[in-house]
Design a protein around this motif. Structure first.
Motif, mmCIF file in Angstrom:
data_model
loop_
_atom_site.group_PDB
_atom_site.id
_atom_site.type_symbol
_atom_site.label_atom_id
_atom_site.label_comp_id
_atom_site.label_asym_id
_atom_site.label_seq_id
_atom_site.Cartn_x
_atom_site.Cartn_y
_atom_site.Cartn_z
ATOM 1 N N SER A 51 0.850 -1.371 0.211
ATOM 2 C CA SER A 51 0.107 0.165 -0.043
ATOM 3 C C SER A 51 1.056 1.358 0.103
ATOM 4 O O SER A 51 2.051 1.123 -0.055
ATOM 5 N N ILE A 52 0.401 2.409 0.072
ATOM 6 C CA ILE A 52 1.027 3.595 0.070
ATOM 7 C C ILE A 52 1.858 3.807 1.450
ATOM 8 O O ILE A 52 2.829 4.030 1.509
ATOM 9 N N GLY A 53 0.912 3.034 2.478
ATOM 10 C CA GLY A 53 1.769 3.180 3.840
ATOM 11 C C GLY A 53 2.881 1.997 4.135
ATOM 12 O O GLY A 53 3.550 2.137 5.112
ATOM 13 N N GLY A 54 2.931 0.922 3.088
ATOM 14 C CA GLY A 54 3.708 -0.146 3.886
ATOM 15 C C GLY A 54 3.559 -1.447 2.966
ATOM 16 O O GLY A 54 3.047 -1.408 1.743
ATOM 17 N N CYS A 55 4.195 -2.485 3.185
ATOM 18 C CA CYS A 55 3.932 -3.716 2.370
ATOM 19 C C CYS A 55 4.391 -4.959 3.423
ATOM 20 O O CYS A 55 4.705 -4.858 4.598
ATOM 21 N N ALA A 56 4.256 -6.082 2.606
ATOM 22 C CA ALA A 56 4.241 -7.393 3.496
ATOM 23 C C ALA A 56 5.605 -8.093 2.415
ATOM 24 O O ALA A 56 5.186 -8.198 1.314
ATOM 25 N N LEU A 57 6.580 -8.601 2.965
ATOM 26 C CA LEU A 57 7.559 -9.193 2.338
ATOM 27 C C LEU A 57 7.731 -10.512 3.055
ATOM 28 O O LEU A 57 7.540 -10.923 4.183
ATOM 29 N N TRP A 58 8.143 -11.585 1.917
ATOM 30 C CA TRP A 58 8.434 -13.129 2.435
ATOM 31 C C TRP A 58 9.897 -13.305 2.612
ATOM 32 O O TRP A 58 10.661 -12.901 1.776
ATOM 33 N N LEU A 59 10.462 -13.597 3.759
ATOM 34 C CA LEU A 59 11.658 -14.060 4.009
ATOM 35 C C LEU A 59 11.898 -15.354 4.170
ATOM 36 O O LEU A 59 11.430 -16.043 5.040
ATOM 37 N N PRO A 60 12.450 -16.098 3.225
ATOM 38 C CA PRO A 60 12.577 -17.498 3.133
ATOM 39 C C PRO A 60 13.633 -18.000 4.363
ATOM 40 O O PRO A 60 14.434 -16.885 4.554
ATOM 41 N N GLU A 61 13.250 -19.184 4.727
ATOM 42 C CA GLU A 61 14.263 -19.515 5.969
ATOM 43 C C GLU A 61 15.708 -19.764 5.844
ATOM 44 O O GLU A 61 16.365 -19.834 6.682
ATOM 45 N N ASP A 62 16.146 -19.764 4.397
ATOM 46 C CA ASP A 62 17.411 -19.984 4.250
ATOM 47 C C ASP A 62 18.183 -18.643 4.158
ATOM 48 O O ASP A 62 19.301 -18.673 3.919
ATOM 49 N N MET A 63 17.484 -17.463 4.328
ATOM 50 C CA MET A 63 18.190 -16.259 4.400
ATOM 51 C C MET A 63 18.387 -15.928 5.971
ATOM 52 O O MET A 63 17.531 -16.306 6.736
ATOM 53 N N PRO A 64 19.329 -14.862 6.049
ATOM 54 C CA PRO A 64 19.775 -14.304 7.355
ATOM 55 C C PRO A 64 18.374 -13.922 8.034
ATOM 56 O O PRO A 64 17.528 -12.924 7.132
ATOM 57 N N PRO A 65 18.153 -13.998 9.162
ATOM 58 C CA PRO A 65 16.738 -13.424 9.851
ATOM 59 C C PRO A 65 17.075 -12.023 9.910
ATOM 60 O O PRO A 65 18.003 -11.304 9.913
ATOM 61 N N LEU A 66 15.749 -11.331 10.090
ATOM 62 C CA LEU A 66 15.528 -9.915 10.250
ATOM 63 C C LEU A 66 14.794 -9.924 11.617
ATOM 64 O O LEU A 66 13.716 -10.767 11.937
#
Length: 254
Positions: free
Chosen positions: A167-182
């Motif tokens: 949206s104009i205000g934000g987003c949802a991202l997908w972080l796969p399990e094999d990537m470094p966590p955030l």
């Protein structure tokens, strides 16, 4: 309105008058149709209870005969038991530009051999709030929308994360399990968005929450706020949102 405003709107009446009566739906048929739509689209649902308890999930099954809902659940979630024990649980979800809010009663945890689920009574009423300021759309997979960023703890690593919705205000991202966590609470600078060939811009992201909405999902969903969008980026994003809404309507009609 902040993106992914998953907190329930206050439903307290003023001197016996329900200020949200115009937004209330009590028709069993309409309630059932909306629950099925949430299930079929695997739309994220955020359960909230007093004390800051929050749980992200999705509807697993809708049983119209028994008037029960089943939600995806993971036993490892620290808020799960607190939700089951609470006498006041409110669910919030979004269908494109509409925010849905409803109470969940008789919540119980059902365990199976390899999985578990949360069950609740079908809501007797729900509220629909049209969001005029921030329309959220699920992205179209065929355009391969991604957000490119440097990991704050590992700047030599560039992450390419799938943009699930925006949206104009934000987003949802997908972080796969094999990537470094955030971690939630992080602010990510100079994130490059490439939503389609005509929608590319840089922005700052603030990570608000991290959740998994599927029991077997191998990764995490990052709910993020978009900050410091310049005028050109905001106009480009608004065009993308409008066009995506139109395309989704055509796909639904087709």
């Amino acid at each position: 309105m902040a993106f992914m405003d998953t907190q329930p709107a206050p439903m307290d009446a003023l001197e016996g008058i329900d200020p949200y009566a115009a937004f209330r739906i009590e028709s069993p048929r309409e309630v059932l149709a909306l629950m099925r739509q949430l299930m079929e689209t695997a739309t994220p649902i955020h359960m909230n209870a007093p004390g800051g308890v929050s749980f992200a999930t999705a509807i697993w099954t809708v049983d119209s005969a028994s008037q029960r809902l089943a939600f995806q659940a993971e036993l490892t979630n620290p808020h799960l038991q607190a939700l089951v024990e609470s006498d006041e649980v409110t669910a919030v979800s979004y269908l494109d530009a509409v925010k849905l809010q409803f109470d969940l009663n008789h919540l119980m945890l059902v365990r199976g051999a390899k999985s578990c689920a949360l069950q609740a009574q079908m809501p007797r009423r729900l509220y629909r709030f049209q969001r005029r300021q921030s329309y959220r759309v699920r992205t179209l997979e065929r355009s391969s929308p991604v957000a490119l960023l440097r990991h704050p703890a590992l700047p030599d690593i560039q992450l390419s994360l799938r943009v699930l919705d925006v949206s104009i205000g934000g987003c949802a991202l997908w972080l796969p399990e094999d990537m470094p966590p955030l971690a939630a609470g992080l602010t990510l600078h100079n994130v490059r968005f490439e939503l389609d060939p005509d929608t590319r811009f840089n922005a700052t992201l603030h990570v608000h929450h991290i959740s998994s909405i599927q029991p077997n999902a191998r990764g995490a969903r990052l709910g993020c706020e978009l900050v410091k969008l310049d005028g050109n980026a905001e106009r480009s994003l608004q065009r993308y949102i409008d066009q995506t809404q139109k395309r989704r309507r055509l796909l639904t009609v087709g």
